[in-house]
Scaffold this motif. Sequence first.
Motif, PDB file in Angstrom:
ATOM      1  N   HIS A 109      -7.612  -5.211  -0.016  1.00 36.63           N
ATOM      2  CA  HIS A 109      -7.837  -3.887  -0.589  1.00 36.63           C
ATOM      3  C   HIS A 109      -8.752  -3.989  -1.802  1.00 36.63           C
ATOM      4  CE1 HIS A 109      -7.014   0.050  -2.421  1.00 36.63           C
ATOM      5  NE2 HIS A 109      -6.825   0.440  -1.169  1.00 36.63           N
ATOM      6  N   ILE A 127     -12.174   2.185   3.692  1.00 35.36           N
ATOM      7  CA  ILE A 127     -10.810   1.638   3.836  1.00 35.36           C
ATOM      8  C   ILE A 127      -9.943   2.656   4.581  1.00 35.36           C
ATOM      9  CG2 ILE A 127      -8.760   0.735   2.647  1.00 35.36           C
ATOM     10  CD1 ILE A 127     -10.433   0.441   0.140  1.00 35.36           C
ATOM     11  N   GLY A 181      -5.809   3.194   5.657  1.00 34.28           N
ATOM     12  CA  GLY A 181      -4.520   2.664   5.209  1.00 34.28           C
ATOM     13  C   GLY A 181      -3.539   2.454   6.356  1.00 34.28           C
ATOM     14  N   PRO A 211      -2.314  -1.039   0.238  1.00 36.76           N
ATOM     15  CA  PRO A 211      -2.946  -0.881  -1.078  1.00 36.76           C
ATOM     16  C   PRO A 211      -2.763  -2.058  -2.033  1.00 36.76           C
ATOM     17  CG  PRO A 211      -0.902   0.382  -0.951  1.00 36.76           C
ATOM     18  CD  PRO A 211      -1.091  -0.246   0.397  1.00 36.76           C
TER      19      PRO A 211
END
Length: 415
Positions: A170, A180, A182, A165
Amino acid sequence: MQINIDNIFKSGAITEEDYKKSGNKIPEFLEKIEARDQGFYQIFEDEDFRVEVDKIKIFAASVEGKYDDIVVCGIGGSALGTITLRDSLMPLFSIPKVRLHVMENIDPDPLAEIVETLDFSRTLFVVISKSGGTPEPIAEYFYFRDLVNEKGLRATDHFVFVTGPNGFLHEEAVRNDFPIFGVPENVGGRFSVLTAVGLLPAALIGINIDDLLEGGRQMSDAFLNNNFDQNLPFQIAALQFLSQKPQNVLMPYATKLRTFAAWFAQLLAESTGKDGKGLTPIPALGVTDQHSQFQLFSDGPNDKLIIFIEVEKFKQNPAIPVLVPHAKTDFLKGVDFTTLLHAEMAGSAQALTEKKKPNFTITIDEISAENLGALFVLFEGATAFLGEFMDLNAFDQPGVERSKVLTREYLGKKL
Ligand code: PA5
């Protein structure tokens, strides 16, 4: 999965007593590893992680049939696991429905060459970088993005990011409304193959990621087991440490596992190479390297531990048709390729043992997603224990970070 360690004792490198005694350290080492807040063995039970896995499956299903080529931009821990998954679990020679290319380097020729082969309108670029600030994937992203723009394509149809993040990537994904995925904060790059880093590309080419995770989960249970006989990762680490050999050869007898040895090389080198200590990995391939590096393993300095991986059963197993009966080819009569491969491995292991070169064998029944998941966590767990044996932090990489800073300095730019 089993290990056969008879040759270690026969070679005289370790006594059975020291090996068994080392098991007393499991609770202490597990406590130390827990204090280092590492998630590679915890993700399997984590609710947020399960949600992310579902997101990956939904995304992969939603783009099925849309792309012919998947191009991963990533390096190190953001590339090697994906390469391993592709090479182990997909056909090596036939052209698959969806091709997966991993651009793990930035020398310009391959980058220019791949552009020539791609139909950009049917290509998805997967940009992977946990930190989101690594120069190589950023440079590749700009390169491919520029070409996507030039071709008048909508970037949102052609880019997906796997990133943490806090980095540039990002921000860039948010700015552009790219999907996206993670990477859990507490899972380091070279330990991240069973997160979106490896799972997203795997799902996009049709690998069963539930099976991968099931294998990983089972091995993470073993990793957490205080019983020495049940804790395979600890047993491997004990063999690596107690044999006191500065070099570790990983030699799978299966072409499809060649790049697993390359993944292992990064894991061992980057995890143990610090404070003036470290084990040097040597990736090898059986039987190919019997005719290349093996002479050194057998008759060179006694500074190597050789780890074999044996596969019991392959998907295909043609018999060897002895077309020319001859006294010198008789040994092949009635033999199939798997039997020949196994015999060659047994011969190599014995030849090493005769020369007092420590070696042991990990056996898997077949090359499957479940076994791959288990193998990844086996070596990740072993490396975590090895860090404690060697009294170092297996989870950082100050040398790598320093080179990233110096790259910017060489370009005359500030961080
Ligand atoms: O194991 C590691 O942490 C490194 O090898 C990284 O995977 C590598 O440097 C790439 O980093 P990133 O994923 O942040 O781009």
